[in-house]
Scaffold this motif. Sequence first.
Motif, short mmCIF file in Angstrom:
data_model
loop_
_atom_site.label_atom_id
_atom_site.label_comp_id
_atom_site.label_asym_id
_atom_site.label_seq_id
_atom_site.Cartn_x
_atom_site.Cartn_y
_atom_site.Cartn_z
N GLU A 308 -7.40 0.20 1.10
CA GLU A 308 -7.86 1.58 0.99
C GLU A 308 -6.71 2.58 1.06
O GLU A 308 -6.69 3.59 0.35
CB GLU A 308 -8.87 1.87 2.10
N LYS A 309 -5.71 2.30 1.90
CA LYS A 309 -4.59 3.23 2.10
C LYS A 309 -3.31 2.77 1.39
O LYS A 309 -2.26 3.38 1.58
CB LYS A 309 -4.30 3.37 3.60
N PHE A 310 -3.40 1.71 0.59
CA PHE A 310 -2.18 1.13 0.01
C PHE A 310 -1.40 2.16 -0.81
O PHE A 310 -0.19 2.33 -0.63
CB PHE A 310 -2.54 -0.08 -0.85
N ASP A 311 -2.07 2.86 -1.72
CA ASP A 311 -1.38 3.85 -2.55
C ASP A 311 -0.78 4.97 -1.70
O ASP A 311 0.32 5.46 -1.98
CB ASP A 311 -2.33 4.44 -3.59
N GLU A 312 -1.51 5.37 -0.68
CA GLU A 312 -0.99 6.41 0.22
C GLU A 312 0.25 5.91 0.95
O GLU A 312 1.22 6.67 1.13
CB GLU A 312 -2.07 6.81 1.23
N PHE A 313 0.24 4.66 1.36
CA PHE A 313 1.41 4.10 2.05
C PHE A 313 2.62 4.03 1.11
O PHE A 313 3.75 4.32 1.52
CB PHE A 313 1.10 2.71 2.59
N ILE A 314 2.40 3.64 -0.14
CA ILE A 314 3.50 3.59 -1.10
C ILE A 314 4.05 4.99 -1.34
O ILE A 314 5.28 5.19 -1.42
CB ILE A 314 3.05 2.95 -2.43
#
Length: 409
Positions: A308-314
């Motif tokens: 869910e937060k992968f893109d935000e983390f990148i």
Amino acid sequence: TVKMSAPVPDWINEEFLQKFTETNFNLNSSECSIKINSIQPFGGAGENYSSALFKVKYEFTNHKNNSNKSLSLIFKSMFDIPFMKQLGIFAKEQATYEKGIPTLQNVFKSVAGVDVDFGPRCYKLPENCDREVLILEDLTGSNFKSLKRQLGLDEEHVKLVLSKMAQFHAASAVDYDKNGMIDPRFRSIILEFGSKEFFDQFLNAMLPIFIQSLESWSFGQKYVEKVKKLGFNLFDVFFKAVTPDENGLTVLNHGDCWINNLLFTYYEDGRLKDVKFIDYQVSFYGSTPMYDLIYFLFSSSQLEIKVEKFDEFIQFYHQELEKNLKLLNYGRAIPTLRDLHMQFLTYGYLGTQCLSGIVAMVLSEPNENATFEAFTDANSEKAMDFKKAIYYNERFRDHLKVLLPFIKY
């Protein structure tokens, strides 16, 4: 709870610590005396696969100035496994602590005037010591601590790690651009003459059981052929990600950035303060930071935020990387956020390696059969029991449901 630790070796004794003290504090034998307070093994099955760890607490008196000093140290002693010696991981970790980390910390200090710590202090070994042992600062004495691996890290902890990772990558990129490799041992994730053999043994021992676990779950069956097709050719595609890029960003990847290799410290009010990396046995220069990013995010973030937060983390990592590259006056074009997303599309198959290896290990319960040999042994009953335990547990199944659709096959 299974708790298996190696017995304390008899060479960790007063004589050794006396010589250690003389070496590291510039004293001769008549100028200091020591007293051992405790020597305790720690870690255990499923926590340490390549080395035995011992916490040594002792004190010494400096007779030159009549002062006393107490020390708490971590002795990291390599297991006597011939194949691991062939891989050269001790020499690589020694080079990282003695040359790599000081070099990268100095980049921040000399260019930006900023103090950054990437790991514990590594002490000098006594003269003529031929043992494969590292003697490290015990960070728990500075209130650093590890967290429970099966639970994973929340968003705040993940972002702190990504921020420190971006500093590590940025400093290595700047130094590589100016000076080349810090040490030739970092040219690949493990020394070249052992790499193919290790991967073949690992895949042949682990992948069939992983595939069987996929076949046993209805949601996993549609991925079986994809995993088979990619899995047994993983070595060839894997090395595309771990080769320096002479025309672009080359970073030193930690190589084994998962929750057990992260130590956190907190302010008195409980707020998160800092993180340090440990266990640098497989650090390598690569053409992308995506190896560290996928390995860390897949293995160590909580299930609820893993995808869910992968893109935000990148995006957060990219902001931190860009900020630090600019701070350190990086001389080449800085990768864009789109570049990182394209790299994930290119190297997303690394997620399969993570699922069949580190993710399953992180989520498993302590197991007396959890040894390095269990990863490369395709036949023994103990090795089979270990692999079934890590691949058939419900926690791992829940992560597979989320991660399998996310991997770019």
